[in-house]
Design an enzyme around this catalytic site. Structure first.
Site, PDB file in Angstrom:
ATOM      1  N   ASN A  87    -102.495-131.558 -38.203  1.00  9.67           N
ATOM      2  CA  ASN A  87    -102.636-132.586 -37.085  1.00  9.67           C
ATOM      3  C   ASN A  87    -104.200-132.662 -36.373  1.00  9.67           C
ATOM      4  O   ASN A  87    -104.107-132.753 -34.940  1.00  9.67           O
ATOM      5  CB  ASN A  87    -101.607-132.432 -35.848  1.00  9.67           C
ATOM      6  N   ILE A 122    -107.118-133.511 -31.717  1.00  8.06           N
ATOM      7  CA  ILE A 122    -105.791-133.051 -31.894  1.00  8.06           C
ATOM      8  C   ILE A 122    -104.637-134.416 -31.747  1.00  8.06           C
ATOM      9  O   ILE A 122    -104.817-135.192 -30.932  1.00  8.06           O
ATOM     10  CB  ILE A 122    -105.533-132.140 -30.981  1.00  8.06           C
ATOM     11  N   CYS A 123    -103.944-134.504 -32.699  1.00 10.85           N
ATOM     12  CA  CYS A 123    -102.765-135.501 -32.618  1.00 10.85           C
ATOM     13  C   CYS A 123    -101.388-134.839 -32.178  1.00 10.85           C
ATOM     14  O   CYS A 123    -101.097-134.148 -32.734  1.00 10.85           O
ATOM     15  CB  CYS A 123    -102.749-136.275 -33.863  1.00 10.85           C
ATOM     16  N   VAL A 124    -100.880-135.317 -31.236  1.00 11.71           N
ATOM     17  CA  VAL A 124     -99.665-134.533 -30.696  1.00 11.71           C
ATOM     18  C   VAL A 124     -99.273-135.710 -29.531  1.00 11.71           C
ATOM     19  O   VAL A 124     -99.788-136.356 -29.028  1.00 11.71           O
ATOM     20  CB  VAL A 124     -99.993-133.218 -29.972  1.00 11.71           C
TER      21      VAL A 124
END
Length: 208
Positions: A90, A97-99
């Site tokens: 991620n 950051i991918c969240v």
């Protein structure tokens, strides 16, 4: 990064006070494994050190992350980046950051502490279904041992505590030449460790 980021003048005084209050609370009572680094001249530039959680390939590392607040914060989420290189599904090549917390699940009352805790949780439970690093995501799903070994190797090379500490502030001469001497020794040890890890990696690649 977009020009709308890292511009403290665009934030309301109320938002600036709220952010500073939360950062000071985190500095006084830090969440476990998280140390916030306050930039008093620009509260839109938030950095923190996150200890790699035990039981993960990141356990021996300390990771520096950065949050940049948009002019519409807290109505819109900040952008989050790892400044320390990391092998993680991620986290994109540029550190982004991918969240979901910073996307569709964002709520204005979540706050900085919640974001940093979410990033730490991402080190414990990656989400390969929404991978920015497709190689890491595929490896995690299909060959976890290889993923774990690669992530651990990257951690040993890039996320050593001494390395993170050296980037948190400029070198100071207050402690005299002995500080520089120790820093030189640390660098030699790091170089030797890096050379050893590269040799191990070459041996592993020959076996494949």
């Amino acid at each position: 990064m977009s020009s709308q980021y890292s511009n403290v003048e665009n934030l309301s005084p109320q938002t600036i006070r709220q952010v500073m209050r939360e950062l000071q609370e985190m500095e006084n009572t830090p969440p476990e494994g998280i140390k916030v680094l306050i930039n008093e001249s620009d509260v839109t530039d938030i950095q923190a050190l996150i200890d790699g959680p035990a039981g993960t390939p990141y356990a021996i590392g300390v990771f520096r992350v950065k949050l940049t607040l948009s002019k519409d914060f807290p109505q819109t989420p900040p952008k989050a980046y790892f400044l320390t290189k990391i092998f993680h599904p991620n986290v994109a090549a540029n550190g982004e950051i991918c969240v979901n917390t910073l996307k569709k699940d964002w709520k204005p009352d979540l706050g900085i502490k919640h974001i940093l805790l979410t990033i730490k949780c991402l080190l414990i439970v990656p989400n390969p279904e929404s991978a920015l690093n497709e190689e890491a995501g595929k490896m995690l799903l299909e060959r976890y041992d290889d993923y774990s070994q690669r992530a651990r190797m990257m951690t040993e090379i890039h996320a050593q505590p001494a390395k993170c500490a050296s980037t948190t502030s400029d070198a100071k001469d207050d402690d005299g030449p002995s500080t520089k001497k120790h820093a030189g020794l640390d660098k030699k040890l790091q170089d030797k460790k890096k050379e050893k890890l590269l040799k191990e990696k070459k041996r592993m690649l020959k076996r494949l």
